[in-house]
Design an enzyme around this catalytic site. Structure first.
Site, PDB file in Angstrom:
ATOM      1  N   GLU A  40       0.839  -1.212   0.000  1.00 50.77           N
ATOM      2  CA  GLU A  40       0.000   0.000   0.000  1.00 50.77           C
ATOM      3  C   GLU A  40       0.868   1.254   0.000  1.00 50.77           C
ATOM      4  O   GLU A  40       2.002   1.215   0.477  1.00 50.77           O
ATOM      5  CB  GLU A  40      -0.966   0.040   1.200  1.00 50.77           C
ATOM      6  CG  GLU A  40      -0.571  -0.811   2.364  1.00 50.77           C
ATOM      7  CD  GLU A  40      -1.672  -0.976   3.409  1.00 50.77           C
ATOM      8  OE1 GLU A  40      -2.419  -0.028   3.666  1.00 50.77           O
ATOM      9  OE2 GLU A  40      -1.749  -2.054   3.992  1.00 50.77           O
ATOM     10  N   LYS A  78       2.378   4.678   1.296  1.00 47.21           N
ATOM     11  CA  LYS A  78       2.523   5.216   2.655  1.00 47.21           C
ATOM     12  C   LYS A  78       2.152   6.688   2.611  1.00 47.21           C
ATOM     13  O   LYS A  78       2.882   7.514   2.060  1.00 47.21           O
ATOM     14  CB  LYS A  78       3.953   5.023   3.162  1.00 47.21           C
ATOM     15  CG  LYS A  78       4.075   5.419   4.608  1.00 47.21           C
ATOM     16  CD  LYS A  78       5.366   4.960   5.221  1.00 47.21           C
ATOM     17  CE  LYS A  78       5.371   5.209   6.715  1.00 47.21           C
ATOM     18  NZ  LYS A  78       4.975   6.566   7.101  1.00 47.21           N
ATOM     19  N   ASP A  82       1.567  10.503   3.437  1.00 43.54           N
ATOM     20  CA  ASP A  82       2.356  11.468   4.197  1.00 43.54           C
ATOM     21  C   ASP A  82       1.395  12.289   5.054  1.00 43.54           C
ATOM     22  O   ASP A  82       1.027  13.415   4.716  1.00 43.54           O
ATOM     23  CB  ASP A  82       3.127  12.362   3.214  1.00 43.54           C
ATOM     24  CG  ASP A  82       4.380  12.916   3.855  1.00 43.54           C
ATOM     25  OD1 ASP A  82       4.629  12.608   5.033  1.00 43.54           O
ATOM     26  OD2 ASP A  82       5.105  13.653   3.168  1.00 43.54           O
ATOM     27  N   TYR A  85      -5.709   1.645   7.529  1.00 39.84           N
ATOM     28  CA  TYR A  85      -4.759   0.612   7.113  1.00 39.84           C
ATOM     29  C   TYR A  85      -4.651  -0.557   8.066  1.00 39.84           C
ATOM     30  O   TYR A  85      -3.830  -1.450   7.859  1.00 39.84           O
ATOM     31  CB  TYR A  85      -3.380   1.205   6.846  1.00 39.84           C
ATOM     32  CG  TYR A  85      -2.704   1.894   8.015  1.00 39.84           C
ATOM     33  CD1 TYR A  85      -2.349   1.209   9.175  1.00 39.84           C
ATOM     34  CD2 TYR A  85      -2.382   3.246   7.938  1.00 39.84           C
ATOM     35  CE1 TYR A  85      -1.712   1.843  10.234  1.00 39.84           C
ATOM     36  CE2 TYR A  85      -1.745   3.898   8.985  1.00 39.84           C
ATOM     37  CZ  TYR A  85      -1.418   3.184  10.131  1.00 39.84           C
ATOM     38  OH  TYR A  85      -0.790   3.809  11.169  1.00 39.84           O
ATOM     39  N   LYS A  95      10.883   3.627   1.610  1.00 36.53           N
ATOM     40  CA  LYS A  95      10.765   5.072   1.410  1.00 36.53           C
ATOM     41  C   LYS A  95      11.271   5.502   0.036  1.00 36.53           C
ATOM     42  O   LYS A  95      12.231   4.921  -0.489  1.00 36.53           O
ATOM     43  CB  LYS A  95      11.592   5.802   2.475  1.00 36.53           C
ATOM     44  CG  LYS A  95      11.066   5.632   3.888  1.00 36.53           C
ATOM     45  CD  LYS A  95       9.740   6.306   4.040  1.00 36.53           C
ATOM     46  CE  LYS A  95       9.336   6.610   5.450  1.00 36.53           C
ATOM     47  NZ  LYS A  95      10.065   7.648   6.126  1.00 36.53           N
ATOM     48  N   CYS A 136       8.876  49.507 -10.765  1.00 33.44           N
ATOM     49  CA  CYS A 136       8.765  48.297 -11.580  1.00 33.44           C
ATOM     50  C   CYS A 136      10.031  48.139 -12.429  1.00 33.44           C
ATOM     51  O   CYS A 136      10.412  49.076 -13.143  1.00 33.44           O
ATOM     52  CB  CYS A 136       7.531  48.403 -12.472  1.00 33.44           C
ATOM     53  SG  CYS A 136       7.407  47.060 -13.654  1.00 33.44           S
ATOM     54  N   CYS A 187       8.831  48.706 -16.325  1.00 38.66           N
ATOM     55  CA  CYS A 187       8.362  49.973 -16.897  1.00 38.66           C
ATOM     56  C   CYS A 187       8.711  51.188 -16.038  1.00 38.66           C
ATOM     57  O   CYS A 187       8.462  52.321 -16.439  1.00 38.66           O
ATOM     58  CB  CYS A 187       6.847  49.926 -17.125  1.00 38.66           C
ATOM     59  SG  CYS A 187       5.912  50.013 -15.603  1.00 38.66           S
ATOM     60  N   CYS A 200       2.746  46.536  -9.598  1.00 42.81           N
ATOM     61  CA  CYS A 200       3.221  47.617 -10.453  1.00 42.81           C
ATOM     62  C   CYS A 200       2.003  48.447 -10.812  1.00 42.81           C
ATOM     63  O   CYS A 200       0.959  47.914 -11.180  1.00 42.81           O
ATOM     64  CB  CYS A 200       3.857  47.032 -11.715  1.00 42.81           C
ATOM     65  SG  CYS A 200       3.929  48.221 -13.064  1.00 42.81           S
ATOM     66  N   CYS A 259       2.665  49.210 -18.771  1.00 40.31           N
ATOM     67  CA  CYS A 259       3.809  48.347 -18.446  1.00 40.31           C
ATOM     68  C   CYS A 259       3.878  47.193 -19.452  1.00 40.31           C
ATOM     69  O   CYS A 259       2.942  46.400 -19.554  1.00 40.31           O
ATOM     70  CB  CYS A 259       3.646  47.804 -17.026  1.00 40.31           C
ATOM     71  SG  CYS A 259       4.895  46.587 -16.591  1.00 40.31           S
TER      72      CYS A 259
HETATM   73  O1  I6G Z   1       2.608   4.425  10.060  1.00 37.00           O
HETATM   74  C1  I6G Z   1       2.052   3.539   9.249  1.00 37.00           C
HETATM   75  C2  I6G Z   1       1.676   3.888   7.992  1.00 37.00           C
HETATM   76  C3  I6G Z   1       1.089   2.980   7.146  1.00 37.00           C
HETATM   77  C4  I6G Z   1       1.851   2.206   9.715  1.00 37.00           C
HETATM   78  C5  I6G Z   1       1.263   1.268   8.842  1.00 37.00           C
HETATM   79  C6  I6G Z   1       0.884   1.679   7.554  1.00 37.00           C
HETATM   80  O2  I6G Z   1       0.302   0.771   6.782  1.00 37.00           O
HETATM   81  C7  I6G Z   1      -0.046   1.161   5.483  1.00 37.00           C
HETATM   82  N1  I6G Z   1       1.066   0.000   9.269  1.00 37.00           N
HETATM   83  C8  I6G Z   1       1.446  -0.338  10.497  1.00 37.00           C
HETATM   84  C9  I6G Z   1       1.238  -1.748  10.925  1.00 37.00           C
HETATM   85  C10 I6G Z   1       2.032   0.573  11.367  1.00 37.00           C
HETATM   86  N2  I6G Z   1       2.226   1.850  10.969  1.00 37.00           N
HETATM   87  C11 I6G Z   1       2.458   0.196  12.725  1.00 37.00           C
END
Ligand code: I6G
Length: 678
Positions: free
Chosen positions: A117, A119, A121, A232, A321, A415, A418, A433, A439
């Site tokens: 899956e 991750k 942010d 998740y 990552k 500016c 001009c 400006c 201009c």
């Molecule tokens: O911090 C996390 C992000 C995404 C996760 C995670 C995750 O699964 C898509 N899964 C686990 C089991 C844990 N942290 C502990």
């Protein structure tokens, strides 16, 4: 108060319908009804609950934002600790992870299934459901103790306040679901635009924005932020059974009404995990949310149990990552760019540096305040980052590396193109400006905008050509385009006879346009495509728009006092009217727009003033909906006003209405009005 016998059942039915449509919209991404129909059901429930407050239940879809601001967040102890994940930064590290697992399980690597899956942010959140009802939302904190953010989590539209009991598998009595709350890229950009416009500090990235939004003591602030969540996994589960594979648990969560990322796949072996990483990496920029890697999890729960944990992370999962999207470089200069409306944007010229596979040499600095906030000086070493597909940004300054001769930025007073004065009005973030179409920089931008696809759609009139036409004094304003000859064009750089002829035909073709496009093409400040269309629809022709006063302009959907002022001012500048006359004399024309007869609309002729804050919708939404019913919504109360709609904390307008004897409606009155008429 006695409640009529049929009302509780209707309220229940509405709640069920709304929950079902939320599920279709947010979880299945497959809405069944238009937004307007959803809104109608919502308002009906809201009106019932307002009339009979005893009907309100805490899990009602109307009760997302209700709580008063907190003084501080309470503490939450996680019954099952919220762990973190181990990280891998290379394919080799992922292979090591695969080998370790295979060895422990006594299997070959290609015999193991993994769920993969993205991750997100964002920030990890736990949702606790008891008997299917959301009772608590908490942050991860240190993994053992988090913060109670229940009231804030409730405001996230895709988080169900009640799970779907109609799912195949019965709901556990206690179910703790975990996932990531994040801010979609588009929402993040819009929020930062709003922050900048309000002179407030923009967020550095969507993760900070999501975290900052969820840690607000006032849930109303959180509710105004575009947050979403993907689930998740699970934590505490009591009195209930879950499937024996992680992928099936995710499918089950989805069936219970929780949102799960659509990019999740189950694959066999580590090679397939690495293929997934590459595939998501290639599509990363086009995903609507930020991710910083992907996660691989052993799919079979019995295998997860065999593998167990090492220190504070599961042995059966790892985060792979992506390489950093950040780099250090030197700020060589700060240049000034002049936009179409004269807006002055400082631009960072950087020593070329590679960030996430792309060489970066420039980055926008937005405005003077942004530079001051970072204390950015020419010569500084800066952190440059790219967030997904957006333009590179300067994130911060490395103060330790500041050379003694680093130069602070001074906004020029004139500016650079001009020489006109640069003006920054009080309370505004943007300096401009003052040269207007005098201009050349603004002239070029205005002409590029005029010719652009969504405006007059003049094919073949690209940026470089516009620059030559202005630099050679062949074009001073958009109307001059229509006086160009093949001979003049053919003499320009990179312009052959044939292209010149094609451009003349394209100019000819563009003369037949629509009023909406023409208004948009004029480049009136604050008038985008939608507002231009609304103006065309409302007035039908150009002349009434030119002649409209501020109040009349404000009766157009989408037009508030600032936009009205901008339109009004534009049509009072002699040079703008001259250009318009020249364009029409050159043959630009449009069909007359048929204006919907106002008198057939239910609120035609009614003059309404909105004041105070409303609970069920914003004032601008209320204004739009009243206008759609034919009402004229104005900003000041007079004897001509039919109704004043007073929300919470209404002030002087309410007082004036009472003095003049104008009928005052509260929010329920407004809802009734919208409902009766709609
Ligand atoms: O911090 C996390 C992000 C995404 C996760 C995670 C995750 O699964 C898509 N899964 C686990 C089991 C844990 N942290 C502990």
């Amino acid at each position: 108060m006695t409640i009529p016998a049929n009302i509780p059942a209707r309220a229940r039915e509405l709640r069920e319908q709304l929950n079902y449509h939320n599920y279709r919209y947010y979880v299945l991404d497959d809405p069944e009804i238009p937004d307007a129909e959803y809104d109608r059901l919502f308002r009906e429930l809201q009106a019932l609950e307002e009339q009979y407050p005893a009907l309100v239940t805490p899990d009602s879809p109307t009760q997302r934002v209700g709580a008063e601001p907190l003084k501080a967040f309470g503490e939450v102890k996680h019954v099952v600790p919220m762990l973190s994940l181990g990280n891998a930064f290379s394919g080799e590290e992922v292979r090591d992870f695969g080998r370790r697992i295979a060895e422990k399980l006594g299997l070959a690597e290609d015999e193991i299934d993994f769920t993969t899956e993205p991750k997100m942010d964002g920030l990890a959140i736990s949702l606790l459901y008891e008997a299917g009802v959301l009772v608590r939302g908490a942050t991860r904190g240190d993994g053992v103790t988090g913060e109670d953010v229940t009231q804030n989590v409730r405001t996230i539209p895709c988080v169900p306040l009640r799970l779907r009991a109609e799912a195949q598998r019965p709901l556990p009595r206690v179910l703790e679901v975990r996932g990531e709350v994040y801010m979609p890229k588009a929402g993040f950009e819009a929020l930062n635009e709003r922050q900048r416009a309000a002179g407030e500090k923009p967020f550095a990235n969507p993760r900070n924005a999501a975290a900052g939004s969820l840690r607000q003591l006032d849930p109303k602030v959180t509710a105004s932020r575009p947050l979403a969540m993907f689930c998740y996994g699970v934590g505490q589960v009591e009195d209930g059974q879950l499937p024996d594979r992680h992928s099936a648990i995710l499918a089950q969560l989805k069936d219970w009404g929780l949102r799960v990322c659509p990019e999740i796949r189950t694959v066999r072996g580590i090679d397939a995990c690495l293929d997934y990483y590459r595939d998501i990496g290639e599509r990363r920029a086009s995903l609507p949310y930020e991710i910083d890697g992907v996660v691989y999890k052993v799919d079979r729960i019995d295998q997860q149990e065999m593998l167990g944990f090492v220190s504070r992370a599961p042995r059966w999962a790892i985060a792979h990552k992506f390489p950093a999207q950040e780099a250090l470089t030197r700020l060589l200069a700060i240049d000034i760019q002049v936009g179409r409306t004269g807006a002055i944007t400082p631009v960072a010229r950087l020593e070329p540096v590679e960030v996430g596979g792309v060489t970066v040499t420039n980055a926008t600095l937005h405005n003077q305040d942004e530079i001051a906030r970072m204390d950015l000086r020419v010569g500084d070493t800066v952190v440059v980052y790219r967030a997904g597909d957006v333009i590179p940004k300067v994130g911060s300054v490395v103060l330790l590396r500041r050379p003694p001769d680093a130069k602070p930025f001074v906004m020029p007073t004139h500016c650079p193109v001009c020489g006109s004065d640069i003006i920054r009005l009080e309370g505004q973030v943007i300096a401009r400006c003052s040269g207007g179409l005098y201009c050349p920089a603004q002239r070029k931008e205005a002409i590029k905008h005029f010719a652009s696809r969504r405006a007059m759609d003049i094919e073949g009139l690209g940026e470089k050509l516009v620059e030559q036409l202005v630099d050679r004094d062949l074009v001073h304003d958009p109307a001059d385009l229509y006086a160009l000859t093949v001979e003049q064009l053919a003499g320009l750089e990179r312009m052959a006879q044939k292209s010149a002829e094609n451009l003349i035909s394209a100019l000819e073709k563009s003369k037949a346009t629509s009023l909406g496009r023409f208004l948009f093409a004029l480049g009136i400040r604050e008038v985008g495509e939608t507002t231009a269309q609304s103006l065309a629809q409302h007035f039908g022709d150009l002349q009434p728009i030119e002649e409209a006063d501020l109040e009349t302009l404000q009766s157009v959907p989408d037009v508030g006092p600032i936009v009205a002022n901008s339109i009004y001012t534009f049509f009072r500048q002699a040079h703008n009217l001259e250009v318009i006359d020249k364009l029409i004399a050159a043959g630009i024309h449009w069909p007359k727009v048929e204006v919907k007869a106002a008198e057939v609309l239910p609120l035609a002729g009614k003059v309404i003033v909105l004041t105070g804050s409303l609970q069920s919708m914003s004032r601008s939404e209320a204004k739009k909906r009243l206008q759609a019913l034919g009402a004229k919504v104005t900003g000041s109360v007079s004897k001509k006003t039919d109704w004043v709609i007073a929300g919470e904390a209404a002030g002087s307008k309410l007082k004036k209405a009472q003095e003049l004897g104008v009928e005052v409606l509260d929010e329920t009155g407004l809802l009734n009005l919208l409902q009766q008429q709609g």
